[in-house]
Motif scaffolding. Structure first.
Motif, PDB file in Angstrom:
ATOM      1  N   ASP A 145       0.799  -1.228   0.000  1.00 18.45           N
ATOM      2  CA  ASP A 145       0.000   0.000   0.000  1.00 18.45           C
ATOM      3  C   ASP A 145       0.832   1.279   0.000  1.00 18.45           C
ATOM      4  OD1 ASP A 145      -2.179  -1.656   0.131  1.00 18.45           O
ATOM      5  OD2 ASP A 145      -2.505  -1.405   2.286  1.00 18.45           O
ATOM      6  N   GLY A 146       2.090   1.202   0.360  1.00 15.70           N
ATOM      7  CA  GLY A 146       2.911   2.404   0.504  1.00 15.70           C
ATOM      8  C   GLY A 146       3.105   3.145  -0.808  1.00 15.70           C
ATOM      9  N   GLY A 147       3.331   4.437  -0.695  1.00 12.45           N
ATOM     10  CA  GLY A 147       3.538   5.270  -1.874  1.00 12.45           C
ATOM     11  C   GLY A 147       4.988   5.326  -2.302  1.00 12.45           C
ATOM     12  N   ALA A 148       5.215   5.774  -3.531  1.00 14.77           N
ATOM     13  CA  ALA A 148       6.568   5.814  -4.093  1.00 14.77           C
ATOM     14  C   ALA A 148       7.384   6.985  -3.571  1.00 14.77           C
ATOM     15  CB  ALA A 148       6.495   5.886  -5.617  1.00 14.77           C
ATOM     16  N   GLU A 149       6.728   7.963  -2.967  1.00 17.47           N
ATOM     17  CA  GLU A 149       7.423   9.186  -2.562  1.00 17.47           C
ATOM     18  C   GLU A 149       7.077   9.514  -1.115  1.00 17.47           C
ATOM     19  OE1 GLU A 149       5.621  11.706  -5.442  1.00 17.47           O
ATOM     20  OE2 GLU A 149       5.931  10.141  -6.932  1.00 17.47           O
ATOM     21  N   GLY A 150       7.620  10.638  -0.640  1.00 15.57           N
ATOM     22  CA  GLY A 150       7.302  11.120   0.702  1.00 15.57           C
ATOM     23  C   GLY A 150       7.827  10.208   1.792  1.00 15.57           C
TER      24      GLY A 150
END
Length: 296
Positions: free
Chosen positions: A150-155
């Motif tokens: 579920d994690g995003g590619a950025e931040g």
């Protein structure tokens, strides 16, 4: 930074590259974590020196520029003072790096599930609690794998290496793979043919050594030799950065996720992979050249 994507995580900041003056013969090793970064850095160090006994000292001589642990001014000054051919490490995708038409970019990938399970082991071996929320030691409910999916590619998610970040790495590198100074490597291919990997890297870097020297360099970069001499080959080896330098080279094997993930977890992973990658790209990202059928 106007033409580069911003990757700003709790551990890394790709704006730090703004302080580095790129030289035409620089060598970048660009990878998601736990995909063969240290291995490729070692190959580069051995080839640049031609010495199987070279003290690689990767964290100092071939620094990870993105990481915030060291003051960037000190890193930039150290790099600027180097008179030899330089190499640097980055866990930032290619669309977040300064692109030079002559510098060489070596991008290394690994089966995302192998990288993920290797990262699970890695976070237990560092004496900092950066990622306890993502990688709880006791995880009966499968929180770790859900966050990987579920994690995003950025931040904030960037440094915890979710699947989206690995896919971003791959798509950004592949978009530039037609350039003569951008080369993609796969961990599985490196394991299958280490000598061939050395030959390919040497050719890309315009380096040449005798067969006898190359044989010794290849022997120095085998998994067993690097693990047996972990204080020399591990990042910041012998300096207490990790609980165990030897455990940094945990096993070097693939497929540890077999029998560990549930059918539902594997199905969720496969759905993401099939959504974001073509069958050919997925085959290569997971298994390297042997995953892609030969053209008839």
């Amino acid at each position: 930074m106007t033409t580069r994507k911003l990757y700003l995580g709790p551990l890394t900041d790709n704006r730090r590259w703004d302080m580095v003056r790129i030289r035409p013969d620089d060598v970048f090793v660009v990878t998601p974590p736990k995909c063969g970064t240290t291995w490729m850095q070692t190959i580069v160090a051995l080839l640049l020196s031609g010495d199987p006994d070279v003290e690689t000292e990767l964290s100092v001589k071939m620094p990870w520029v993105d990481i915030r642990i060291r003051e960037m001014a000190e890193v930039a000054d150290r790099l600027e003072a180097m008179t030899h051919r330089r190499s640097m490490k980055s866990h930032t995708p290619m669309d977040g790096l300064p692109l030079d038409d002559q510098a060489m970019y070596l991008c290394v990938f690994r089966h995302p599930l192998d990288a993920h399970f290797s990262y699970r082991t890695h976070v237990r071996n560092i004496p900092m609690s950066w990622f306890d929320m993502w990688y709880p030691e006791d995880d009966p409910d499968g929180v770790t794998f859900r966050r990987f999916l579920d994690g995003g590619a950025e931040g904030f998610d960037t440094d915890a290496m979710p699947l989206a970040h690995i896919l971003q790495h791959y798509t950004a590198a592949k978009a530039l793979a037609d350039r003569p100074n951008v080369a993609l490597f796969h961990y599985a291919d490196m394991k299958r043919d280490l000598a061939g990997t050395f030959a390919r890297v040497a050719d890309l870097l315009g380096l040449s050594h005798s067969d006898a020297v190359m044989e010794k360099l290849v022997a120095a970069a085998t998994f067993d030799n690097m693990k047996q001499n972990a204080d020399r080959y591990a990042p910041s080896g012998g300096k207490g950065f990790m609980k165990s330098d030897s455990d940094f080279f945990h096993s070097g094997t693939n497929g540890k996720w077999h029998g560990t993930l549930t059918g539902a977890e594997l199905a969720a992973y496969e759905a993401i992979m099939d959504t974001y990658l073509s069958p050919e790209d997925r085959a290569w990202l997971e298994f390297g050249s042997e995953g892609v059928p030969a053209l008839s």
